[in-house]
Design a protein around this motif. Structure first.
Motif, PDB file in Angstrom:
ATOM      1  N   MET A   1       1.800   6.580   7.309  1.00 52.42           N
ATOM      2  CA  MET A   1       1.981   7.854   8.003  1.00 52.42           C
ATOM      3  C   MET A   1       2.526   7.647   9.414  1.00 52.42           C
ATOM      4  SD  MET A   1       1.628  10.214   5.900  1.00 52.42           S
ATOM      5  CE  MET A   1       1.799  11.569   7.033  1.00 52.42           C
ATOM      6  N   GLN A   2       2.120   6.555  10.053  1.00 46.50           N
ATOM      7  CA  GLN A   2       2.648   6.240  11.385  1.00 46.50           C
ATOM      8  C   GLN A   2       4.160   6.039  11.298  1.00 46.50           C
ATOM      9  OE1 GLN A   2       1.191   2.576  13.048  1.00 46.50           O
ATOM     10  NE2 GLN A   2       1.721   3.173  15.118  1.00 46.50           N
TER      11      GLN A   2
ATOM     12  N   LEU B 269      10.578  11.453   9.365  1.00 44.18           N
ATOM     13  CA  LEU B 269      10.905  11.714   7.967  1.00 44.18           C
ATOM     14  C   LEU B 269      10.553  13.136   7.546  1.00 44.18           C
ATOM     15  CD1 LEU B 269       9.859   8.317   6.354  1.00 44.18           C
ATOM     16  CD2 LEU B 269      12.132   9.068   7.091  1.00 44.18           C
ATOM     17  N   GLY B 270       9.672  13.796   8.282  1.00 49.71           N
ATOM     18  CA  GLY B 270       9.320  15.177   7.980  1.00 49.71           C
ATOM     19  C   GLY B 270      10.462  16.140   8.215  1.00 49.71           C
ATOM     20  N   GLU B 271      11.476  15.722   8.953  1.00 48.42           N
ATOM     21  CA  GLU B 271      12.636  16.572   9.225  1.00 48.42           C
ATOM     22  C   GLU B 271      13.694  16.496   8.128  1.00 48.42           C
ATOM     23  OE1 GLU B 271      14.081  15.599  13.108  1.00 48.42           O
ATOM     24  OE2 GLU B 271      12.110  15.925  14.031  1.00 48.42           O
ATOM     25  N   LEU B 272      13.536  15.557   7.202  1.00 46.25           N
ATOM     26  CA  LEU B 272      14.518  15.418   6.114  1.00 46.25           C
ATOM     27  C   LEU B 272      14.353  16.542   5.103  1.00 46.25           C
ATOM     28  CD1 LEU B 272      14.295  11.574   5.419  1.00 46.25           C
ATOM     29  CD2 LEU B 272      16.030  12.787   6.755  1.00 46.25           C
ATOM     30  N   THR B 273      15.444  16.891   4.434  1.00 44.89           N
ATOM     31  CA  THR B 273      15.391  17.915   3.392  1.00 44.89           C
ATOM     32  C   THR B 273      15.331  17.300   1.992  1.00 44.89           C
ATOM     33  OG1 THR B 273      17.799  18.059   3.388  1.00 44.89           O
ATOM     34  CG2 THR B 273      16.600  19.611   4.808  1.00 44.89           C
ATOM     35  N   CYS B 274      15.375  15.980   1.916  1.00 43.96           N
ATOM     36  CA  CYS B 274      15.294  15.290   0.628  1.00 43.96           C
ATOM     37  C   CYS B 274      13.829  14.949   0.326  1.00 43.96           C
ATOM     38  CB  CYS B 274      16.128  14.017   0.673  1.00 43.96           C
ATOM     39  SG  CYS B 274      15.473  12.790   1.830  1.00 43.96           S
ATOM     40  N   PRO B 275      13.531  14.603  -0.923  1.00 42.97           N
ATOM     41  CA  PRO B 275      12.171  14.195  -1.252  1.00 42.97           C
ATOM     42  C   PRO B 275      11.790  12.882  -0.554  1.00 42.97           C
ATOM     43  CG  PRO B 275      13.376  14.775  -3.249  1.00 42.97           C
ATOM     44  CD  PRO B 275      14.370  14.731  -2.125  1.00 42.97           C
ATOM     45  N   VAL B 276      10.588  12.866   0.035  1.00 41.24           N
ATOM     46  CA  VAL B 276      10.022  11.670   0.657  1.00 41.24           C
ATOM     47  C   VAL B 276       8.597  11.538   0.134  1.00 41.24           C
ATOM     48  CG1 VAL B 276       9.316  10.574   2.819  1.00 41.24           C
ATOM     49  CG2 VAL B 276      11.408  11.956   2.755  1.00 41.24           C
ATOM     50  N   ALA B 277       8.278  10.376  -0.408  1.00 39.60           N
ATOM     51  CA  ALA B 277       6.926  10.132  -0.917  1.00 39.60           C
ATOM     52  C   ALA B 277       6.264   9.051  -0.079  1.00 39.60           C
ATOM     53  CB  ALA B 277       6.979   9.703  -2.383  1.00 39.60           C
ATOM     54  N   VAL B 278       5.082   9.356   0.436  1.00 40.21           N
ATOM     55  CA  VAL B 278       4.274   8.382   1.141  1.00 40.21           C
ATOM     56  C   VAL B 278       3.081   8.091   0.241  1.00 40.21           C
ATOM     57  CG1 VAL B 278       2.934   7.864   3.212  1.00 40.21           C
ATOM     58  CG2 VAL B 278       4.966   9.305   3.388  1.00 40.21           C
ATOM     59  N   ILE B 279       3.004   6.858  -0.214  1.00 42.76           N
ATOM     60  CA  ILE B 279       1.937   6.461  -1.127  1.00 42.76           C
ATOM     61  C   ILE B 279       1.048   5.472  -0.382  1.00 42.76           C
ATOM     62  CG2 ILE B 279       1.422   5.559  -3.424  1.00 42.76           C
ATOM     63  CD1 ILE B 279       4.555   6.031  -3.920  1.00 42.76           C
ATOM     64  N   THR B 280      -0.213   5.798  -0.264  1.00 43.22           N
ATOM     65  CA  THR B 280      -1.121   4.957   0.507  1.00 43.22           C
ATOM     66  C   THR B 280      -2.107   4.242  -0.397  1.00 43.22           C
ATOM     67  OG1 THR B 280      -2.655   6.787   0.894  1.00 43.22           O
ATOM     68  CG2 THR B 280      -0.938   6.445   2.536  1.00 43.22           C
ATOM     69  N   ASN B 281      -2.575   3.114   0.101  1.00 45.17           N
ATOM     70  CA  ASN B 281      -3.607   2.314  -0.555  1.00 45.17           C
ATOM     71  C   ASN B 281      -3.262   1.918  -1.990  1.00 45.17           C
ATOM     72  OD1 ASN B 281      -5.351   2.321   1.715  1.00 45.17           O
ATOM     73  ND2 ASN B 281      -5.869   4.437   1.221  1.00 45.17           N
ATOM     74  N   VAL B 282      -2.033   1.461  -2.175  1.00 42.88           N
ATOM     75  CA  VAL B 282      -1.575   0.967  -3.469  1.00 42.88           C
ATOM     76  C   VAL B 282      -2.094  -0.460  -3.647  1.00 42.88           C
ATOM     77  CG1 VAL B 282       0.487   0.396  -4.825  1.00 42.88           C
ATOM     78  CG2 VAL B 282       0.505   2.381  -3.303  1.00 42.88           C
ATOM     79  N   GLN B 283      -2.554  -0.780  -4.823  1.00 38.43           N
ATOM     80  CA  GLN B 283      -3.033  -2.137  -5.096  1.00 38.43           C
ATOM     81  C   GLN B 283      -1.897  -3.140  -4.940  1.00 38.43           C
ATOM     82  OE1 GLN B 283      -6.314  -1.411  -4.793  1.00 38.43           O
ATOM     83  NE2 GLN B 283      -6.582  -3.107  -6.174  1.00 38.43           N
ATOM     84  N   SER B 284      -2.200  -4.261  -4.279  1.00 37.39           N
ATOM     85  CA  SER B 284      -1.211  -5.311  -4.063  1.00 37.39           C
ATOM     86  C   SER B 284      -1.853  -6.656  -4.366  1.00 37.39           C
ATOM     87  CB  SER B 284      -0.724  -5.266  -2.606  1.00 37.39           C
ATOM     88  OG  SER B 284       0.030  -6.407  -2.304  1.00 37.39           O
ATOM     89  N   LYS B 285      -1.140  -7.494  -5.104  1.00 36.24           N
ATOM     90  CA  LYS B 285      -1.658  -8.825  -5.433  1.00 36.24           C
ATOM     91  C   LYS B 285      -1.775  -9.712  -4.201  1.00 36.24           C
ATOM     92  CE  LYS B 285       0.201  -8.749 -10.094  1.00 36.24           C
ATOM     93  NZ  LYS B 285       1.219  -9.266 -10.988  1.00 36.24           N
ATOM     94  N   THR B 286      -0.850  -9.550  -3.251  1.00 34.92           N
ATOM     95  CA  THR B 286      -0.836 -10.441  -2.088  1.00 34.92           C
ATOM     96  C   THR B 286      -1.697  -9.962  -0.926  1.00 34.92           C
ATOM     97  OG1 THR B 286       1.188  -9.380  -1.291  1.00 34.92           O
ATOM     98  CG2 THR B 286       1.445 -11.367  -2.618  1.00 34.92           C
ATOM     99  N   SER B 287      -1.779  -8.635  -0.727  1.00 32.79           N
ATOM    100  CA  SER B 287      -2.491  -8.150   0.462  1.00 32.79           C
ATOM    101  C   SER B 287      -3.687  -7.257   0.152  1.00 32.79           C
ATOM    102  CB  SER B 287      -1.517  -7.406   1.383  1.00 32.79           C
ATOM    103  OG  SER B 287      -0.956  -6.308   0.705  1.00 32.79           O
ATOM    104  N   GLY B 288      -4.033  -7.094  -1.088  1.00 31.45           N
ATOM    105  CA  GLY B 288      -5.138  -6.214  -1.444  1.00 31.45           C
ATOM    106  C   GLY B 288      -4.660  -4.785  -1.633  1.00 31.45           C
ATOM    107  N   THR B 289      -4.293  -4.125  -0.513  1.00 32.81           N
ATOM    108  CA  THR B 289      -3.713  -2.789  -0.580  1.00 32.81           C
ATOM    109  C   THR B 289      -2.525  -2.706   0.375  1.00 32.81           C
ATOM    110  OG1 THR B 289      -5.217  -1.928   1.100  1.00 32.81           O
ATOM    111  CG2 THR B 289      -5.878  -1.625  -1.205  1.00 32.81           C
ATOM    112  N   LYS B 290      -1.654  -1.754   0.097  1.00 30.58           N
ATOM    113  CA  LYS B 290      -0.470  -1.557   0.928  1.00 30.58           C
ATOM    114  C   LYS B 290      -0.058  -0.098   0.839  1.00 30.58           C
ATOM    115  CE  LYS B 290       2.795  -2.641  -2.791  1.00 30.58           C
ATOM    116  NZ  LYS B 290       3.899  -3.487  -3.220  1.00 30.58           N
TER     117      LYS B 290
END
Length: 146
Positions: free
Chosen positions: A21-22, A29-50
């Motif tokens: 979000m930062q 990115l909130g000013e764009l008119t195209c689709p923007v997806a912010v996905i938080t806390n996704v499982q990651s093999k290397t870092s735990g979450t991303k």
């Protein structure tokens, strides 16, 4: 959860969990008119979450801001639903008009048209110094890390 793939645009991957979000706000990115997806806390093999940000438009993003906020980010350029380029970021050597010098005696504080320029003084500690007065911007970097 199902987030559609994008045809042409960018995927910002390997964002440290909680920084998505930062980055969304820093890049406006909130000013764009195209689709923007912010996905938080996704499982990651290397870092735990991303976090991951998908931008379904071919736009220019400031790689210096991204590298400053989180030097571990990977920028994937997508064309015709395929990754055509991967950019691995690191801390930029110079930041221009991203940070502001806190020194009230610095020329950049009194001359409003002068660009705010900081140079990387210590990569390991993520320390930037004002180009004009050499004031340390470490406090600003620490705020960004939290």
């Amino acid at each position: 959860m199902n987030v559609d793939s994008i045809k042409n645009g960018l995927v910002l991957d390997h964002i440290k969990a909680g920084r998505g979000m930062q980055i969304y706000h820093y890049l406006n990115l909130g000013e764009l008119t195209c689709p923007v997806a912010v996905i938080t806390n996704v499982q990651s093999k290397t870092s735990g979450t991303k976090d991951i940000i998908k931008i379904d438009a071919d736009i220019d993003v400031d790689l210096d801001i991204l590298g400053y906020i989180d030097p571990g980010i990977t920028v994937n350029v997508i064309r015709d639903s395929k990754v055509v380029e991967k950019k691995h970021l690191e801390l930029p050597e110079k930041l221009s008009d991203i940070l502001r010098c806190k020194n009230p005696r610095c020329i950049s504080s009194t001359e409003q048209d002068l660009p705010q320029i900081f140079t990387l003084a210590d990569r390991k500690k993520r320390v930037y110094r004002c180009l004009y007065c050499e004031a340390n911007a470490a406090d600003i970097v620490k705020q960004t890390r939290n």
